[in-house]
Design an enzyme around this catalytic site. Structure first.
Site, mmCIF file in Angstrom:
data_model
loop_
_atom_site.group_PDB
_atom_site.id
_atom_site.type_symbol
_atom_site.label_atom_id
_atom_site.label_comp_id
_atom_site.label_asym_id
_atom_site.label_seq_id
_atom_site.Cartn_x
_atom_site.Cartn_y
_atom_site.Cartn_z
ATOM 1 N N ASN B 395 -3.391 7.809 -19.448
ATOM 2 C CA ASN B 395 -2.754 8.684 -20.422
ATOM 3 C C ASN B 395 -3.360 8.489 -21.812
ATOM 4 O OD1 ASN B 395 -1.110 10.279 -21.939
ATOM 5 N ND2 ASN B 395 0.806 9.306 -21.382
ATOM 6 N N ASP B 396 -2.983 7.428 -22.482
ATOM 7 C CA ASP B 396 -3.420 7.233 -23.863
ATOM 8 C C ASP B 396 -4.940 7.240 -24.014
ATOM 9 O OD1 ASP B 396 -0.856 7.090 -24.812
ATOM 10 O OD2 ASP B 396 -0.708 4.924 -24.528
ATOM 11 N N VAL B 397 -5.649 6.769 -22.997
ATOM 12 C CA VAL B 397 -7.105 6.669 -23.119
ATOM 13 C C VAL B 397 -7.784 8.030 -23.060
ATOM 14 C CG1 VAL B 397 -7.188 4.348 -22.180
ATOM 15 C CG2 VAL B 397 -7.452 6.286 -20.642
#
Lengths: 103, 467
Positions: B395-397
């Protein structure tokens, strides 16, 4: 004046840090997990100290306090040595190139 | 019994073999040979230790028995452990190194004659300093790793535990350790030694509890480093070259890995250590925004259709894939795609997973050839030329906000340029924000199709639809 042996050991230590620095930077990122497990295994060479401690007890008193600590440390370090090297081996066996894929 | 000089030479040899073991890891081809070097180094070190003591009394048989008990346990764990549990395993192993270091230091303190360090109550000053540093670092490694283990295993919540004055307390205890070592050297008191060990245990716990789940790659690397320094400290005490070399190698290895992990998250080492990340972000206002923005969602059929008509697909795996154990299903899906002459590659962010290189091991386990798996900097330019990006469990990456919004907590973090693909398939259970507590802009892009489901189930469904 003679040089204290400590200085020699310190030199080995510092040079080894540099060796570690360059060697570890050249480790491919995809093998970082095996790197951690193998460093784990090799740092258990501390078992050397554990063996010395365990065998230090006099023959009449095999289980004096300091050798008991030695025995426990042997078990701990041995778990790490066998576990660390074997799990590394298991992981490394899984890394295959495209060609080997079709058996 | 062999002479001290000869055994020192052998310890040097085993140290060199350890260097070669790490050197082998520069490529998967040489890595297996490297591991054998490591094993050889260990055998040499152990055999030489037996020979140099030359005490073949009854205690030797106990030593061998305990060695085999530990060895059997270790081998059992090594063969049984699932690859998804590697982070816990490594954390557990670190704790054992730490505790072993503490015990060796205690043994040396109680019986210095055995180690040629002087006599009880009059241990050489240098040795005393070395062994107390070894014991303190070892104890911190032990208790810290136990906490990391509990968090990774899910026994303890992964969310950071913080309280007022935490950093002040840690600082105080840190100073306390140095004061204790100073007094230990002055008085040689056994009690102070025990207090030193206890406080170090406490510091280890306090150091790791404020650090959140997704910072675990840094924590594990850091504890790896600590275990090395502890070993080196003991190595100085025992005047053992193998131990000093190894300690230095492991110490710098862990430090480099911590650095790489921090850089991959664009966070400073200090801010990771101080902890609390991902807990205090007020996500309420962002949640409102989520509801307003339109999201395109699809099912396995749509996904299969999109991928079938693509000519190149990039897979972006993350920790969610490991949790769902979806790697084998994923591999099946990729096989099907390849049969249709679709080019498939994998893109791995350095902090995907809970430890460095975690995703690579999981993919390797699922028989993905390692030359199809690429690191961020090697593949990031390919997204623009690819048809489909399949994001599974990450997700965040992938959040483009890291490139565009200077106010975002992850601004500046290197991310995978997933949004540049013609279309993005995003497998996720819900729209909930990732670990960083921020919304992923990618969800709302026109070319993104959200696949709301469990990663494994969705992948299996796609496989069915690919036929």
């Amino acid at each position: 004046m003679e040089i204290d042996p400590f200085i020699f050991r310190l030199s080995i230590f510092i040079l080894s840090i540099f060796i570690g620095y360059y060697v570890v930077w050249s480790v491919t990122p995809s093998l970082h997990t095996p790197l951690m497990s193998v460093t784990n295994a090799i740092s258990s060479v501390i078992i050397v100290g554990a063996i010395i401690a365990a065998l230090a007890g006099s023959s009449g008193d095999i289980f004096d306090v300091s050798s008991i600590f030695g025995y426990i440390a042997i078990v701990l370090a041995a778990i790490n040595i066998f576990g660390g090297f074997l799990v590394t081996q298991r992981m490394l066996q899984m890394y295959k190139k495209k060609k080997d894929k079709k058996k | 019994m062999i002479s001290a000089n000869l055994s020192a030479v052998f310890y040097l040899v085993s140290g060199i073999l350890f260097i070669l073991a790490l050197r082998g890891l520069s490529s998967p081809d040489t890595s297996r040979k490297g591991n054998y070097f490591g094993i050889a180094g260990m055998i040499i070190a152990i055999v030489v230790t037996f020979l140099s003591i030359g005490n073949f009394s009854t205690s030797l048989s106990y030593v061998i028995i305990f060695l085999l008990i530990g060895g059997a346990l270790g081998a059992f764990i090594a063969f049984k452990i699932p690859m998804t549990a590697m982070p816990e395993l490594v954390a557990g192993f670190h704790s054992l190194v730490g505790l072993a270091a503490v015990f060796v230091a205690i043994a040396a303190f109680l019986n210095p004659e055995a180690f040629n360090l002087g006599i009880v109550g009059d241990i050489k000053l240098a040795s005393l300093i070395e062994m107390s540093i070894g014991a303190a670092v070892g104890a911190i490694t032990f208790s810290g790793s136990i906490i990391a283990f509990l968090k990774l295993r899910g026994i303890m919540s992964g969310s950071p535990i913080t309280f007022g004055g935490q950093h002040f307390l840690n600082l105080l205890l840190g100073i306390g350790i140095f004061v204790l070592i100073f007094y230990l050297c002055k008085t040689q008191s056994t009690n102070i030694f025990w207090i030193l060990v206890l406080i170090s245990f406490l510091v280890g716990i306090l150091l790791i509890i404020p650090i959140g789940g997704a910072d675990m790659p840094v924590v594990i690397s850091m504890l790896n480093s600590y275990s090395g320094w502890a070993a080196a400290g003991i190595g100085f005490t025992l005047e053992n070259t193998a131990l000093i070399i190894t300690g230095a190698l492991v110490g710098s290895s862990g430090a480099i890995l911590s650095y790489i992990m921090c850089k991959a998250m664009n966070r400073s080492f200090v801010s990771v250590i101080l902890g609390g990340f991902g807990a205090d972000n007020s996500t309420d206002s962002k949640k409102d925004k989520q509801d307003q923005k339109p999201v395109k969602s699809g099912n396995a059929e749509d996904a299969a259709f999109l991928m079938k008509n693509a000519s190149s697909v990039i897979i972006v795996p993350g920790y969610g894939m490991a949790v769902a154990q979806a790697q084998h299903a994923l591999r099946e899906m990729v096989d099907k795609l390849k049969k249709n002459d679709i080019k498939v590659t994998y893109a791995i962010h350095p902090v995907a997973g809970r430890m460095p290189g975690h995703m690579n091991v999981l993919l390797a386990e699922a028989n993905v050839p390692y030359d199809e798996v690429f690191e961020l900097e090697d593949i990031n330019n390919d997204f623009a030329n690819s048809d489909v990006a399949f994001v599974i469990g990450a997700n965040d990456v992938t959040n483009p906000v890291a490139k565009t919004d200077p106010k975002s907590p992850i601004f500046g973090m290197p991310v995978l340029d997933v949004e540049k693909c013609k279309s993005v398939l995003f497998v996720k259970r819900s729209l909930s924000p990732g670990y960083a507590g921020i919304d992923n802009e990618l969800f709302y892009k026109d070319n993104t199709l959200m696949l709301f489901a469990d990663a494994k189930k969705m992948t299996e469904d796609i496989v069915k639809n690919l036929d």
